[in-house]
Design a protein around this motif. Structure first.
Motif, short mmCIF file in Angstrom:
data_model
loop_
_atom_site.label_atom_id
_atom_site.label_comp_id
_atom_site.label_asym_id
_atom_site.label_seq_id
_atom_site.Cartn_x
_atom_site.Cartn_y
_atom_site.Cartn_z
N GLU A 127 -5.95 -73.61 -16.72
CA GLU A 127 -6.06 -74.95 -17.30
C GLU A 127 -5.24 -75.11 -18.57
N ARG A 128 -4.47 -74.07 -18.93
CA ARG A 128 -3.59 -74.09 -20.11
C ARG A 128 -4.35 -74.40 -21.39
N ASN A 129 -5.51 -73.78 -21.54
CA ASN A 129 -6.30 -73.97 -22.75
C ASN A 129 -5.48 -73.53 -23.97
N PRO A 130 -5.30 -74.43 -24.97
CA PRO A 130 -4.44 -74.09 -26.12
C PRO A 130 -4.89 -72.83 -26.86
N LYS A 131 -6.20 -72.68 -27.07
CA LYS A 131 -6.69 -71.50 -27.77
C LYS A 131 -6.34 -70.23 -27.00
N THR A 132 -6.51 -70.28 -25.69
CA THR A 132 -6.21 -69.11 -24.86
C THR A 132 -4.72 -68.78 -24.91
N LEU A 133 -3.88 -69.80 -24.81
CA LEU A 133 -2.44 -69.55 -24.83
C LEU A 133 -2.00 -68.91 -26.14
N LYS A 134 -2.65 -69.28 -27.26
CA LYS A 134 -2.32 -68.69 -28.55
C LYS A 134 -2.75 -67.22 -28.61
N MET A 135 -3.82 -66.88 -27.86
CA MET A 135 -4.30 -65.50 -27.88
C MET A 135 -3.36 -64.55 -27.14
N ILE A 136 -2.53 -65.11 -26.24
CA ILE A 136 -1.58 -64.26 -25.51
C ILE A 136 -0.34 -64.11 -26.37
N ALA A 137 -0.47 -63.31 -27.40
CA ALA A 137 0.62 -63.11 -28.36
C ALA A 137 0.89 -61.62 -28.50
N PHE A 138 2.14 -61.25 -28.40
CA PHE A 138 2.51 -59.84 -28.51
C PHE A 138 3.63 -59.69 -29.54
N GLY A 139 3.65 -58.53 -30.19
CA GLY A 139 4.71 -58.25 -31.14
C GLY A 139 6.03 -58.07 -30.43
N PRO A 140 7.16 -58.29 -31.12
CA PRO A 140 8.48 -58.18 -30.49
C PRO A 140 8.79 -56.80 -29.93
N ASP A 141 8.17 -55.76 -30.49
CA ASP A 141 8.42 -54.40 -30.01
C ASP A 141 7.23 -53.84 -29.25
N GLU A 142 6.32 -54.70 -28.83
CA GLU A 142 5.11 -54.24 -28.12
C GLU A 142 5.41 -54.14 -26.63
N ARG A 143 5.56 -52.93 -26.14
CA ARG A 143 5.84 -52.68 -24.73
C ARG A 143 5.09 -51.45 -24.25
N PRO A 144 4.50 -51.49 -23.08
CA PRO A 144 4.35 -52.70 -22.27
C PRO A 144 3.30 -53.64 -22.87
N ARG A 145 3.50 -54.93 -22.61
CA ARG A 145 2.54 -55.93 -23.06
C ARG A 145 1.39 -55.95 -22.07
N SER A 146 0.20 -55.66 -22.57
CA SER A 146 -0.96 -55.44 -21.70
C SER A 146 -1.99 -56.54 -21.92
N LEU A 147 -2.41 -57.19 -20.84
CA LEU A 147 -3.30 -58.34 -20.90
C LEU A 147 -4.47 -58.13 -19.96
N GLN A 148 -5.68 -58.41 -20.44
CA GLN A 148 -6.86 -58.30 -19.57
C GLN A 148 -7.34 -59.68 -19.14
N LEU A 149 -7.58 -59.82 -17.85
CA LEU A 149 -8.09 -61.06 -17.28
C LEU A 149 -9.53 -60.90 -16.82
#
Length: 373
Positions: free
Chosen positions: A52-74
């Motif tokens: 649903e493209r919740n704005p708060k959620t989209l802001k939480m998906i933030a990674f540093g420029p050198d953060e690899r791999p970028r890991s996300l939990q659903l």
């Protein structure tokens, strides 16, 4: 000691930071990564909020420029919604690795059939994992779970096999049931049992308080890596100790004097300022960490309260200057639980949840709109 492989990614040392609501934002992850290597997972994202493209959620998906791999939990309960969310992650290039949450024991989650309650409905569990893996394509998908609902309703072995057959890259097991919550002792024997039954990497979670604990768990279970949660609260240097232990450099814990801890607190707050819209917001978020950083130190209540009420970096500096930087680290705080240590209790479940294991219907109102837990 071998590196951990999560799909195409090599993780060394084989250490994973568990997602923790309100804790593992980009600032905290950077702070921990500055101490040692590993895989650092962002806060839990709910599938429906992402779709649903919740704005708060989209802001939480933030990674540093050198953060690899970028890991996300659903977190999701509906297979179709989960698949849609995974496709968004892949198409928008939001992350390099997706972890699925089947381990949360919080009542607001389990009473809807989610988190650690869900693997009991094995066909629904299989459908979610299978569709997520199919939607992910080349992006590796992993699963994090608990032993089961309680000792009479264990699911970890069957769920692990289902996840493996569905194509996951690894399985992480917290050696507690949902009923245990965060109480008692983690069952490392269950982790060893799961490892014996799976071919994909198995990660062990539970009671990793020191670097030596990681070595003991790996020796006891044969697991391919460790997952660390509460042990790093107020102790981001734990990842330094874990790297030292797992690379053979020794298991002596880091014992920072209070002055060094104060410097770490300042660094943490400074990094939060890069994540939150205002300095006040960042300092407000930092307040929850104060008690963890000061755990065991003989610091008076007035100072603790003042630190837990700061609204700016200047206020934080003033209060940190009051601390006696020469105070040694309290060694009696080593090896002790940190964060939540609640009591076991009956698991809240949807009506009739335990009556059948093969119902694959999605519980009404199961999805959570708020990310982060």
């Amino acid at each position: 000691m071998r590196p951990l492989h999560v799909g195409p990614y090599e993780v060394w040392p084989p250490v994973v930071l568990a997602p923790m609501a309100g804790i593992t934002n980009a600032a905290f992850r950077q702070l921990c990564r500055e101490q040692g290597g590993g895989l650092y997972v962002c806060e839990m994202i709910t599938t429906v909020a992402l779709v649903e493209r919740n704005p708060k959620t989209l802001k939480m998906i933030a990674f540093g420029p050198d953060e690899r791999p970028r890991s996300l939990q659903l977190y999701g309960v509906d297979p179709d919604v989960t698949a849609k969310a995974v496709r968004i992650v892949v198409e928008k290039d939001l992350a390099d690795h997706i972890d699925l949450n089947f381990g949360c024991p919080v009542p607001k989650v389990t009473r809807r059939g989610g988190g650690s309650a869900l693997p009991w409905r094995r066909r629904l569990f299989a459908k979610i994992v299978r569709q997520a893996v199919a939607a992910a394509g080349d992006v590796p998908v992993t699963v994090k779970m608990r032993k089961g609902i309680d000792d009479d309703h264990l699911t970890y072995r069957e769920a692990g096999l289902i996840a493996q057959e569905s194509g996951v890259a690894a399985v992480a097991l917290h050696g507690r049931t949902a009923a245990q919550r965060y109480s008692g002792t983690a069952d490392w024997d269950a982790i060893a049992d799961l490892k014996q039954h799976l071919d994909v990497p198995v990660l062990g979670n539970g009671d990793i308080w020191e670097g030596a604990d990681a070595l003991r768990m790996l020796a006891h279970t044969g697991a391919d890596g460790v997952v660390v949660g509460r042990g790093c609260l107020g102790r981001p240097w734990l990842f330094r100790d874990l790297e030292a232990a797992l690379t053979g450099r020794g298991t002596e814990p880091t014992l920072p004097a209070l002055g060094e801890v104060a410097a770490m607190m300042r660094r943490h707050a400074e990094l939060l300022c890069g994540v939150f819209p205002t300095e006040r917001d960042a300092c407000t978020d930092f307040r929850k960490h104060v008690a963890w950083y000061l755990k065991g130190f003989p610091v008076g209540g007035d100072v603790r309260r003042a630190l837990a009420m700061v609204s700016s970096l200047a206020e934080l500096d003033d209060q940190l200057a009051v601390l006696d930087g020469a105070l040694p680290f309290p060694q009696d705080a080593l090896g002790q639980p940190r964060g939540r240590t609640n009591s076991p209790g009956k698991v809240a479940l949807p009506y009739g949840w335990l009556d059948t294991r093969d119902d694959e219907s999605v519980p009404e109102g199961a999805e959570l709109a708020d990310s982060g837990g």
